[in-house]
Design an enzyme around this catalytic site. Structure first.
Site, PDB file in Angstrom:
ATOM      1  N   ASP A  68     125.525 -27.188  95.103  1.00  0.00           N
ATOM      2  CA  ASP A  68     125.120 -25.797  94.876  1.00  0.00           C
ATOM      3  C   ASP A  68     125.719 -25.199  93.599  1.00  0.00           C
ATOM      4  O   ASP A  68     126.719 -25.680  93.069  1.00  0.00           O
ATOM      5  CB  ASP A  68     125.571 -24.929  96.058  1.00  0.00           C
ATOM      6  CG  ASP A  68     124.789 -25.202  97.326  1.00  0.00           C
ATOM      7  OD1 ASP A  68     123.983 -26.141  97.345  1.00  0.00           O
ATOM      8  OD2 ASP A  68     125.011 -24.477  98.323  1.00  0.00           O
ATOM      9  N   HIS A 119     118.446 -21.539  94.872  1.00  0.00           N
ATOM     10  CA  HIS A 119     119.665 -20.936  95.440  1.00  0.00           C
ATOM     11  C   HIS A 119     119.746 -19.452  95.097  1.00  0.00           C
ATOM     12  O   HIS A 119     120.838 -18.907  94.995  1.00  0.00           O
ATOM     13  CB  HIS A 119     120.889 -21.683  94.931  1.00  0.00           C
ATOM     14  CG  HIS A 119     122.111 -21.561  95.799  1.00  0.00           C
ATOM     15  ND1 HIS A 119     122.066 -21.626  97.176  1.00  0.00           N
ATOM     16  CD2 HIS A 119     123.423 -21.381  95.489  1.00  0.00           C
ATOM     17  CE1 HIS A 119     123.289 -21.504  97.672  1.00  0.00           C
ATOM     18  NE2 HIS A 119     124.124 -21.345  96.670  1.00  0.00           N
ATOM     19  N   HIS A 213     129.660 -28.228  95.630  1.00  0.00           N
ATOM     20  CA  HIS A 213     129.418 -27.172  94.650  1.00  0.00           C
ATOM     21  C   HIS A 213     129.684 -27.681  93.238  1.00  0.00           C
ATOM     22  O   HIS A 213     130.367 -28.688  93.051  1.00  0.00           O
ATOM     23  CB  HIS A 213     130.300 -25.951  94.938  1.00  0.00           C
ATOM     24  CG  HIS A 213     130.010 -25.291  96.245  1.00  0.00           C
ATOM     25  ND1 HIS A 213     130.471 -25.792  97.443  1.00  0.00           N
ATOM     26  CD2 HIS A 213     129.280 -24.188  96.554  1.00  0.00           C
ATOM     27  CE1 HIS A 213     130.047 -25.012  98.439  1.00  0.00           C
ATOM     28  NE2 HIS A 213     129.320 -24.043  97.926  1.00  0.00           N
TER      29      HIS A 213
END
Length: 268
Positions: A68, A119, A213
Site C-alpha cells: 500500500d 487506494h 506498505h
C-alpha cells in the site's frame, strides 16, 4: 535508486498531461458536484451487493503480496528492483496524489508486470467520509491512474481497511471489488525487518493476503527475506487478481460487509 529516480526510461512514453495536468484537488468541487448528481446517487443506491476478497482458495499454493501507499520516490524503486530479482509480481495499492507526483514510478510498476490497485486519492479514512467524498476519492484515483498508465484497476482497498456502507456502495458503483487482508505485517509501525517477516509468515496458509506498505526502509529490508521464507514454506507470492481468479471472492450486502470489516480489521 539512481536507475529509477530521473524517470528517464518512462518520461518519453508518459502522456503529455502526466506532469502538466492540474492536481485533482484543484477541481475537487466539480468532482463533488458530479458525486451529488442524480446519476451517481442512483448508481450507488442500486448496489445491493458488493464484492470483497479477504483470502483466496486454500487448495492452491499461492499467497497474495499486496503493498500500500505508493508510489514512494525511494521505497518503490527499491521494491521494484527486489521483486524483479526474485521474479515475483505483486499488487501495489496506489494513492492518487502520489501518482500525480510520481507518474513515472506508477508506469514503471506496470512495466514490471505488477498489478495496480486503488487506494483512494488522498489516503483518507473511508469510514469517516460522507458518501460523496468517498465516491470522489475513489473516482479521482481511478482517473489519474488511467490517464498516466492506461490501466483500469480491479480492486479498491480502503485506507486502514475500515469503510462505511456508503463507501462500499461507491466502490461497487465504480466497478471495484473490495480488497482486504488476512496477514498484517505491521510494517507501518517500523519494527525490525525480522519481525515483519515473522508477522507475515508465522502460520501462513495457502490463499492468505499479505499486507505491506511502501513507506519505510524496514519494509524494503524485509521484502527479500519474506519472499525467501514464503518459498521455503512451499508457497508462491503473486498478485491479488491471480489469487482470486479461480475463486476466493465473496458477494454480500454492503451493510454486512461494512460491519464485518469495521469490527475485524485491526492495524493499518
Amino acid at each position: 535508486f539512481a536507475r529509477y529516480a530521473s524517470d528517464r526510461d518512462c518520461v518519453p512514453s508518459l502522456p503529455a498531461g502526466a506532469f502538466t495536468d492540474p492536481p485533482a484537488l484543484e477541481s475537487w468541487d466539480a468532482l463533488l458536484a458530479e458525486a451529488r448528481s442524480g446519476q451517481v446517487i442512483l448508481e450507488m443506491a442500486t448496489q445491493t451487493t458488493v464484492e470483497a476478497i479477504f483470502s483466496g482458495r486454500p487448495d492452491q499454493n499461492f499467497v497474495a503480496l499486496t503493498i500500500d501507499d505508493g508510489p514512494h520516490p525511494l521505497i518503490t524503486p527499491l521494491m521494484l528492483e527486489i521483486l524483479a530479482q526474485k521474479g515475483v509480481r505483486a499488487t501495489f495499492f496506489v494513492v492518487g496524489q502520489q501518482v500525480e507526483q510520481f507518474p513515472g514510478l506508477a508506469l514503471a510498476t506496470v512495466r514490471g508486470g505488477h498489478e495496480l490497485a486503488n487506494h483512494s486519492y488522498s489516503n483518507r479514512r473511508m469510514s469517516q467520509l460522507p458518501d460523496d467524498e468517498a465516491w470522489a476519492e475513489i473516482a479521482s484515483c481511478a482517473r489519474i491512474v488511467e490517464r498516466v498508465t492506461g490501466e483500469q484497476m480491479r480492486w479498491f482497498r480502503p485506507p486502514g481497511g475500515r469503510c462505511s456502507e456508503g463507501g462500499l456502495r461507491a466502490m461497487a458503483s465504480l466497478g471495484y471489488g473490495g480488497a482486504f487482508w488476512s496477514r498484517n505485517t505491521g510494517d507501518w509501525v517500523q519494527p525490525p525487518a525480522a519481525q515483519i517477516v515473522r508477522n507475515a509468515t508465522e502460520g501462513l496458509q495457502p490463499g492468505d493476503v499479505i499486507l505491506m506498505h511502501q513507506g519505510e526502509m524496514c519494509s524494503v529490508e524485509a521484502l527479500p527475506l519474506m519472499i525467501d521464507r514464503i518459498r521455503e514454506m512451499g508457497l508462491e507470492p503473486t498478485t491479488l487478481s491471480a489469487l482470486g481468479e479461480n475463486g476466493g471472492t465473496v458477494r454480500d450486502d454492503p451493510a454486512l460487509v461494512s460491519a464485518l470489516v469495521n469490527s475485524q480489521i485491526s492495524g493499518e
